[in-house]
Design a protein around this motif. Structure first.
Motif, PDB file in Angstrom:
ATOM      1  N   UNK A 102      78.232  20.035  39.947  1.00  0.00           N
ATOM      2  CA  UNK A 102      77.172  20.854  40.557  1.00  0.00           C
ATOM      3  C   UNK A 102      76.407  20.044  41.606  1.00  0.00           C
ATOM      4  N   UNK A 103      76.085  18.797  41.257  1.00  0.00           N
ATOM      5  CA  UNK A 103      75.366  17.938  42.205  1.00  0.00           C
ATOM      6  C   UNK A 103      76.210  17.717  43.455  1.00  0.00           C
ATOM      7  N   UNK A 104      77.507  17.497  43.276  1.00  0.00           N
ATOM      8  CA  UNK A 104      78.405  17.292  44.411  1.00  0.00           C
ATOM      9  C   UNK A 104      78.457  18.533  45.299  1.00  0.00           C
ATOM     10  N   UNK A 105      78.515  19.702  44.709  1.00  0.00           N
ATOM     11  CA  UNK A 105      78.540  20.944  45.501  1.00  0.00           C
ATOM     12  C   UNK A 105      77.244  21.128  46.284  1.00  0.00           C
ATOM     13  N   UNK A 106      76.110  20.793  45.655  1.00  0.00           N
ATOM     14  CA  UNK A 106      74.831  20.927  46.362  1.00  0.00           C
ATOM     15  C   UNK A 106      74.691  19.873  47.462  1.00  0.00           C
ATOM     16  N   UNK A 107      75.272  18.703  47.243  1.00  0.00           N
ATOM     17  CA  UNK A 107      75.301  17.692  48.320  1.00  0.00           C
ATOM     18  C   UNK A 107      76.100  18.221  49.507  1.00  0.00           C
ATOM     19  N   UNK A 108      77.203  18.896  49.208  1.00  0.00           N
ATOM     20  CA  UNK A 108      78.050  19.437  50.276  1.00  0.00           C
ATOM     21  C   UNK A 108      77.327  20.524  51.056  1.00  0.00           C
ATOM     22  N   UNK A 109      76.373  21.200  50.413  1.00  0.00           N
ATOM     23  CA  UNK A 109      75.577  22.211  51.124  1.00  0.00           C
ATOM     24  C   UNK A 109      74.540  21.563  52.037  1.00  0.00           C
ATOM     25  N   UNK A 110      74.347  20.255  51.890  1.00  0.00           N
ATOM     26  CA  UNK A 110      73.423  19.539  52.761  1.00  0.00           C
ATOM     27  C   UNK A 110      72.041  19.371  52.172  1.00  0.00           C
TER      28      UNK A 110
END
Length: 157
Positions: A102-110
């Motif tokens: 989840x953290x990785x996906x939110x990082x990818x959102x910027x």
């Protein structure tokens, strides 16, 4: 013919020669006044001009870039988000937890760490811990590297 021209224009030639001598004398006096009487100011001005030119030359030499810019082109992985399913084999191999994903996906959102902690209702230190664990597991040093590797491995869309 030449002697006739000289005798005919004798006055003009004498006046011209006299004016040339007077002009030479005036220029010599002007030079004498400027150089001899104001020698200190002239030398100071010459030294100032020399150091100004030296400073400009040094500034141009020292500010010239010593490295050349090299353009590196990297492939961009674009996945169709509508039918995306994460690569389970890579998730198991990296041993990523659900929260780290989840953290990785939110990082990818910027999103920043502060924004991720607000979205997931956890503390900022928890997000930093998840990010650190994520970087260790993926063997990367930066968020951008983690996002790039995750997209390349088809972990995130």
């Amino acid at each position: 013919m030449t002697s006739r021209l000289f005798t005919k224009n004798k006055r003009v030639i004498l006046y011209g020669a006299a004016l040339a001598v007077l002009l030479f004398l005036l220029k010599w006096l002007e030079f004498h006044f400027i150089i001899i009487n104001n020698a200190y100011e002239v030398y100071i001005g010459a030294i100032a001009l020399f150091f100004t030119l030296l400073g400009i030359w040094l500034a141009l030499k020292l500010t010239k870039p010593k490295v050349q810019t090299i353009v590196v082109e990297k492939p961009v992985y674009i996945n169709d988000v509508s039918d995306f399913s994460p690569n389970q084999h890579e998730l198991e191999r990296l041993n990523l937890s659900r929260r780290e994903l989840e953290v990785l996906e939110l990082m990818a959102e910027g999103l920043s760490n502060q924004e991720i902690s607000a979205r997931l209702f956890v503390s900022l230190n928890t997000i930093k811990t998840h990010s650190s664990n994520l970087f260790d597991k993926m063997e990367v040093k930066r968020r951008t590297q983690a996002i790039e590797m995750a997209k390349r491995l088809c972990i995130i869309p």
